[in-house]
Design an enzyme around this catalytic site. Structure first.
Site, short mmCIF file in Angstrom:
data_model
loop_
_atom_site.label_atom_id
_atom_site.label_comp_id
_atom_site.label_asym_id
_atom_site.label_seq_id
_atom_site.Cartn_x
_atom_site.Cartn_y
_atom_site.Cartn_z
N HIS A 157 0.85 -1.18 0.00
CA HIS A 157 0.00 0.00 0.00
C HIS A 157 0.89 1.24 0.00
O HIS A 157 2.12 1.14 0.08
CB HIS A 157 -0.95 0.00 1.20
CG HIS A 157 -2.13 -0.90 1.02
ND1 HIS A 157 -3.12 -0.64 0.09
CD2 HIS A 157 -2.47 -2.07 1.63
CE1 HIS A 157 -4.03 -1.60 0.14
NE2 HIS A 157 -3.66 -2.49 1.06
N ASP B 78 -0.03 7.24 -3.40
CA ASP B 78 -1.16 6.84 -4.24
C ASP B 78 -1.53 7.89 -5.27
O ASP B 78 -1.71 7.59 -6.46
CB ASP B 78 -2.39 6.56 -3.37
CG ASP B 78 -2.37 5.18 -2.74
OD1 ASP B 78 -1.50 4.37 -3.11
OD2 ASP B 78 -3.22 4.91 -1.87
#
Length: 378
Positions: A129, A158
């Protein structure tokens, strides 16, 4: 409306950086079609109809495990300018819509691949992540106190290192295909993008102005004139007067000793200056300090939460936020002089636009009925 009007983009539903990249492209006027599943939505992603990242897009639901569903997707690829997905390397190929299949159907297609580690390298098949990805590029180590790193929001990896670099890749490839007539594959890795964002710090290190230790540099809280300070009401100010003339204005407006001005970059005085700033800023509320500093060149600003930000007069004047279906959210950005971006349509529920979209892209009613009977429309 918007500079990308007329561009057709297929987004294979994912989480995080993919949907945000699609939102940016839709905000800029592209027709973004999200291919997702109604029967088995992603458990991590919010329902599409409630997801700001889904605004302005059209949603179709295809069962790609059927021959008819896969062929429908590939037929849409023939009519599209871009397709992008966020699967682990090799998954799209196994499902039958990898780059080779798509380029065979449409030699001018731009095929975007959005992953954390990239398509190659020892970690390519590993889970991860945002925090894992920025840990590999020096970003995570640079943020926090001297004692330990701080977990930042996932905007750095992200969205900045991932989504926006994918968008840059897509827009660049759309320009290039106009010259070459040939599509290509974009390998957008969050590790690559977040590493790219650290470019300036390699320059500063080369010049002797940056080192790996947290809270010991100009922009990481190492100096007293660049950081957050608590106010009397438990809120905070951001203080950042790097230039001497701005620092001088901050000192004067805060009614601090004039002698501090000449010692701005004297490390021997930093503890004294920081202690004075801390004591002084705690003497008034955030609102009181905002009244003193706002509109000046002292580079002192109230730190607002995301709800307070909506109500700030500057943001209101620029139309930085809009409301869609009762939900306050950021407006499309940036702003253009001619190609004004429209207010995005409210997000669609999973598969809500399937039949209408297929009809608009050339499928007749008989073909759509046949797909329904074959179970291709999930």
């Amino acid at each position: 409306m918007g500079p990308l009007t007329g561009i057709k983009i297929i987004e294979m539903k994912g989480i995080g950086p993919g949907p945000y990249a699609g939102q940016v492209l839709a905000d800029l006027g592209a027709e973004v079609v999200v291919v997702e599943r109604v029967s088995k939505p992603n458990s991590i992603a919010p329902p599409s109809a409630q997801d700001v990242n889904s605004r302005g897009k059209k949603s179709i639901a295809l069962n790609l495990r059927t021959t008819e569903g896969l062929n429908t997707l590939l037929t849409l690829v023939e009519k599209a300018d871009v397709i992008f997905e966020g699967n682990r390397p090799g998954v799209a190929e196994r499902l039958g819509f990898g780059p080779d299949e798509c380029l065979a159907r449409n030699p001018k297609i731009i095929y975007g691949r959005m992953t954390g580690w990239g398509q190659t390298g020892p970690l390519a098949q590993s889970a991860g992540h945002d925090y894992n990805y920025i840990s590999l590029t020096g970003v995570a180590a640079a943020i926090g106190s001297q004692a330990q790193p701080t977990v930042p929001l996932n905007v750095i990896g992200d969205y900045a290192g991932g989504s926006l670099f994918l968008v840059i890749g897509i827009l660049s490839a759309l320009l290039e295909v106009q010259k070459s007539g040939k599509g290509q594959v974009i390998d957008s890795a969050i590790t690559d993008g977040s590493a790219h964002l650290m470019s300036m710090f390699y320059t500063l290190n080369k010049l002797g102005f940056w080192n790996p230790s947290r809270q010991s540099n100009l922009l990481d809280g190492g100096v007293p004139y660049y950081g957050a300070y608590e106010t009397a009401d438990g809120k905070h100010l951001s203080v950042g007067p790097i230039e001497p003339k701005f620092f001088a204005e901050m000192i004067r407006r805060a009614d601090l000793p004039e002698e501090f001005i000449q010692h701005q970059n004297n490390p021997e005085k930093w503890d004294e200056i920081k202690a004075a700033l801390s004591h002084t800023f705690k003497s008034k509320t955030r609102a009181q300090w905002v009244d003193i500093f706002e509109g000046s060149d002292a580079c002192v600003t109230g730190i607002l939460d995301y709800q307070e930000a909506i109500e700030h007069p500057h943001n209101k004047a620029r139309g930085t936020y809009i409301e869609i279906n009762g939900v306050q959210q950021p407006a499309p950005a940036p702003k253009f002089s001619r190609s004004e971006c429209a207010i995005p349509a409210a997000p669609s529920a999973e598969g809500a636009d399937t039949k209408a979209l297929l009809a608009a892209w050339g499928f007749d009613s008989v073909a759509i009925s046949a797909l329904e009977e074959a179970g291709a429309l999930s």
